[in-house]
Design a protein around this motif. Sequence first.
Motif, mmCIF file in Angstrom:
data_model
loop_
_atom_site.group_PDB
_atom_site.id
_atom_site.type_symbol
_atom_site.label_atom_id
_atom_site.label_comp_id
_atom_site.label_asym_id
_atom_site.label_seq_id
_atom_site.Cartn_x
_atom_site.Cartn_y
_atom_site.Cartn_z
ATOM 1 N N VAL A 159 0.834 -1.194 0.000
ATOM 2 C CA VAL A 159 0.000 0.000 0.000
ATOM 3 C C VAL A 159 0.876 1.254 0.000
ATOM 4 O O VAL A 159 1.631 1.486 0.948
ATOM 5 N N GLY A 160 0.782 2.040 -1.066
ATOM 6 C CA GLY A 160 1.445 3.338 -1.103
ATOM 7 C C GLY A 160 0.586 4.356 -0.384
ATOM 8 O O GLY A 160 -0.636 4.371 -0.528
ATOM 9 N N LEU A 161 1.214 5.209 0.395
ATOM 10 C CA LEU A 161 0.461 6.156 1.211
ATOM 11 C C LEU A 161 0.498 7.589 0.677
ATOM 12 O O LEU A 161 -0.011 8.505 1.317
ATOM 13 N N GLN A 162 1.054 7.795 -0.516
ATOM 14 C CA GLN A 162 1.130 9.143 -1.059
ATOM 15 C C GLN A 162 -0.254 9.742 -1.287
ATOM 16 O O GLN A 162 -0.503 10.902 -0.949
ATOM 17 N N THR A 163 -1.176 8.973 -1.852
ATOM 18 C CA THR A 163 -2.513 9.525 -2.090
ATOM 19 C C THR A 163 -3.240 9.803 -0.769
ATOM 20 O O THR A 163 -3.991 10.767 -0.675
ATOM 21 N N VAL A 164 -2.995 8.984 0.237
ATOM 22 C CA VAL A 164 -3.579 9.249 1.557
ATOM 23 C C VAL A 164 -3.024 10.570 2.086
ATOM 24 O O VAL A 164 -3.763 11.408 2.607
ATOM 25 N N ARG A 165 -1.713 10.765 1.933
ATOM 26 C CA ARG A 165 -1.073 12.008 2.377
ATOM 27 C C ARG A 165 -1.712 13.217 1.676
ATOM 28 O O ARG A 165 -2.013 14.223 2.303
ATOM 29 N N LEU A 166 -1.941 13.108 0.392
ATOM 30 C CA LEU A 166 -2.562 14.203 -0.355
ATOM 31 C C LEU A 166 -4.000 14.452 0.103
ATOM 32 O O LEU A 166 -4.452 15.595 0.160
ATOM 33 N N ARG A 167 -4.708 13.382 0.443
ATOM 34 C CA ARG A 167 -6.108 13.499 0.866
ATOM 35 C C ARG A 167 -6.260 14.135 2.235
ATOM 36 O O ARG A 167 -7.329 14.667 2.558
ATOM 37 N N THR A 168 -5.204 14.116 3.065
ATOM 38 C CA THR A 168 -5.325 14.684 4.416
ATOM 39 C C THR A 168 -5.625 16.173 4.381
ATOM 40 O O THR A 168 -6.189 16.706 5.332
ATOM 41 N N GLY A 169 -5.285 16.854 3.296
ATOM 42 C CA GLY A 169 -5.585 18.282 3.186
ATOM 43 C C GLY A 169 -7.034 18.576 2.874
ATOM 44 O O GLY A 169 -7.513 19.683 3.105
ATOM 45 N N ALA A 170 -7.756 17.588 2.347
ATOM 46 C CA ALA A 170 -9.127 17.830 1.900
ATOM 47 C C ALA A 170 -10.183 17.050 2.676
ATOM 48 O O ALA A 170 -11.363 17.373 2.583
ATOM 49 N N GLU A 171 -9.772 16.033 3.408
ATOM 50 C CA GLU A 171 -10.757 15.212 4.115
ATOM 51 C C GLU A 171 -10.168 14.667 5.406
ATOM 52 O O GLU A 171 -8.963 14.683 5.611
ATOM 53 N N GLU A 172 -11.041 14.184 6.249
ATOM 54 C CA GLU A 172 -10.636 13.598 7.524
ATOM 55 C C GLU A 172 -10.176 12.161 7.283
ATOM 56 O O GLU A 172 -10.967 11.307 6.870
ATOM 57 N N ILE A 173 -8.908 11.898 7.534
ATOM 58 C CA ILE A 173 -8.351 10.551 7.401
ATOM 59 C C ILE A 173 -8.194 9.996 8.811
ATOM 60 O O ILE A 173 -7.602 10.651 9.683
ATOM 61 N N PRO A 174 -8.706 8.785 9.072
ATOM 62 C CA PRO A 174 -8.619 8.243 10.428
ATOM 63 C C PRO A 174 -7.187 7.869 10.808
ATOM 64 O O PRO A 174 -6.355 7.571 9.949
ATOM 65 N N GLU A 175 -6.942 7.898 12.097
ATOM 66 C CA GLU A 175 -5.653 7.419 12.619
ATOM 67 C C GLU A 175 -5.687 5.903 12.689
ATOM 68 O O GLU A 175 -6.763 5.324 12.828
ATOM 69 N N PRO A 176 -4.611 5.241 12.522
ATOM 70 C CA PRO A 176 -3.257 5.774 12.451
ATOM 71 C C PRO A 176 -2.830 6.184 11.042
ATOM 72 O O PRO A 176 -1.706 6.609 10.824
ATOM 73 N N TRP A 177 -3.733 6.075 10.070
ATOM 74 C CA TRP A 177 -3.368 6.254 8.658
ATOM 75 C C TRP A 177 -2.941 7.671 8.326
ATOM 76 O O TRP A 177 -2.027 7.871 7.511
#
Length: 123
Positions: free
Chosen positions: A58-76
């Motif tokens: 699982v690459g986390l780059q898109t998750v990192r980008l999404r943190t600016g626009a939406e609520e991403i749950p922890e620990p992700w």
Amino acid sequence: MDIDRYLGPGHGTTALVTSYGLAVADAAVRRAEGERFFEEKEHLAGKLTVRWGAPYRVGLQTVRLRTGAEEIPEPWAELSLRVGEMCLWRAEEHGRWVALGVADLDPYDEIQLLLVVTETDPP
């Protein structure tokens, strides 16, 4: 490694190995040591693969980008800021996700091999 001791409720992130002095080290030294951490991750991933099968990569780059626009749950959310890619398994018998990753994205921080156990599905 006795993974069962990490499979309790909720989520937890454990540094299995942490570098020393790489936050201020020469870039070439840091890169070489980082490669050693990735080799160790793959070694441990082999052991976990015996138990739970082949991991999801699982690459986390898109998750990192999404943190600016939406609520991403922890620990992700936190992991996406520290780790580029994780090996991920579903430990069905425990109702948990188990992940291994190398936290090396911040060049001013030490490198860590992280073990993550969580009930929260990856985003």
